[in-house]
Enzyme design. Structure first.
Site, PDB file in Angstrom:
ATOM      1  CD  GLN A   1       3.370   5.896   2.597  1.00 40.00           C
ATOM      2  OE1 GLN A   1       2.419   5.367   2.042  1.00 40.00           O
ATOM      3  NE2 GLN A   1       4.331   5.197   3.180  1.00 40.00           N
TER       4      GLN A   1
ATOM      5  CB  CYS B   1       4.937   2.178   7.278  1.00 42.43           C
ATOM      6  SG  CYS B   1       4.491   3.661   6.372  1.00 42.43           S
ATOM      7  CG  LEU B   2       6.641   0.982   1.323  1.00 46.65           C
ATOM      8  CD1 LEU B   2       6.106   1.276  -0.082  1.00 46.65           C
ATOM      9  CD2 LEU B   2       7.781  -0.027   1.262  1.00 46.65           C
TER      10      LEU B   2
ATOM     11  CG  HIS C   1      -0.901   1.410   7.121  1.00 40.61           C
ATOM     12  ND1 HIS C   1       0.024   0.899   8.008  1.00 40.61           N
ATOM     13  CD2 HIS C   1      -0.200   2.245   6.303  1.00 40.61           C
ATOM     14  CE1 HIS C   1       1.222   1.411   7.734  1.00 40.61           C
ATOM     15  NE2 HIS C   1       1.119   2.232   6.706  1.00 40.61           N
ATOM     16  CD  GLU C   2      -1.166   2.517   2.595  1.00 37.02           C
ATOM     17  OE1 GLU C   2      -0.655   3.652   2.533  1.00 37.02           O
ATOM     18  OE2 GLU C   2      -0.522   1.512   2.934  1.00 37.02           O
TER      19      GLU C   2
ATOM     20  CG  HIS D   1       0.241   6.963   5.284  1.00 38.17           C
ATOM     21  ND1 HIS D   1       1.377   7.400   5.918  1.00 38.17           N
ATOM     22  CD2 HIS D   1       0.415   5.635   5.082  1.00 38.17           C
ATOM     23  CE1 HIS D   1       2.202   6.372   6.097  1.00 38.17           C
ATOM     24  NE2 HIS D   1       1.634   5.288   5.601  1.00 38.17           N
TER      25      HIS D   1
ATOM     26  N   GLY E   1       0.841  -1.194   0.000  1.00 38.27           N
ATOM     27  CA  GLY E   1       0.000   0.000   0.000  1.00 38.27           C
ATOM     28  C   GLY E   1       0.874   1.241   0.000  1.00 38.27           C
TER      29      GLY E   1
HETATM   30 NI    NI Z   1       2.452   3.339   5.529  1.00 40.99          NI
END
Ligand code: NI
Length: 174
Positions: free
Chosen positions: A51, A94-95, A136-137, A140, A46
């Site tokens: 991000q 998470c990236l 989660h997304e 963000h 995701g």
């Molecule tokens: Ni994330």
């Protein structure tokens, strides 16, 4: 399509609230495609627009396993219209917080309303990993990271380590 650089915590951009998309047009469609390419290459399941430094309410998700056909979801202005009473705990990563993981409790099932890549309003029900990933997304888009769901002690430990790694990387490139 183009691969975009991913911001890592701590970064003030990741704590900001993203703005709704007025219309899913060619520019937003390109953003969605670039985000998917970036996510697949990372690799991740995701990615949210903030991000990659774009403060727009756009997310992409694909939780298909490696041996399965890709199942990309492109969503603008995603909002939860229903969540289950039952919770689920997943070890999240998470990236933007590379190499850190923590158990996060969230509703086990959701219904999400969003604009798809054709600017059509859609609703989708999800459970399991897909439900976790979408939540989660969406977080963000409101400047919330998975570490904001865990204890301050653990959060600060992770953020301190990330800051240290960032400083070391900066020094190495001087
Ligand atoms: Ni994330």
């Amino acid at each position: 399509m183009a691969k975009l650089p991913i911001l890592t915590a701590p970064d003030p951009q990741l704590k900001k609230k993203s703005q709704p998309v007025e219309k899913v047009d060619a520019e937003i469609r390109k953003l969605m495609d670039d985000m998917l390419e970036t996510m697949y290459e990372a690799p991740g399941i995701g990615l949210a627009a903030p991000q990659v430094g774009v403060l727009k309410r756009v997310i992409v998700v694909d939780v298909a396993k490696e041996e399965e056909e890709p199942q990309p979801h492109r969503m603008a202005n995603p909002e939860l219209v229903w969540v289950s009473d039952e919770d689920n705990s997943y070890q999240e990563g998470c990236l933007s917080l590379p190499e850190h993981y923590a158990d996060v409790v969230r509703p086990a099932a959701i219904r999400v309303r969003y604009l798809d890549q054709e600017n059509e309003i859609r609703e989708m029900e999800a459970e399991g990993l897909l439900a976790t990933c979408i939540q989660h997304e969406i977080d963000h888009l409101d400047g919330v990271l998975f570490v904001d769901h865990i204890s301050a002690l653990k959060r600060n430990m992770i953020l301190r380590k990330l800051l240290k790694a960032k400083k070391a990387a900066a020094e190495a490139t001087v």
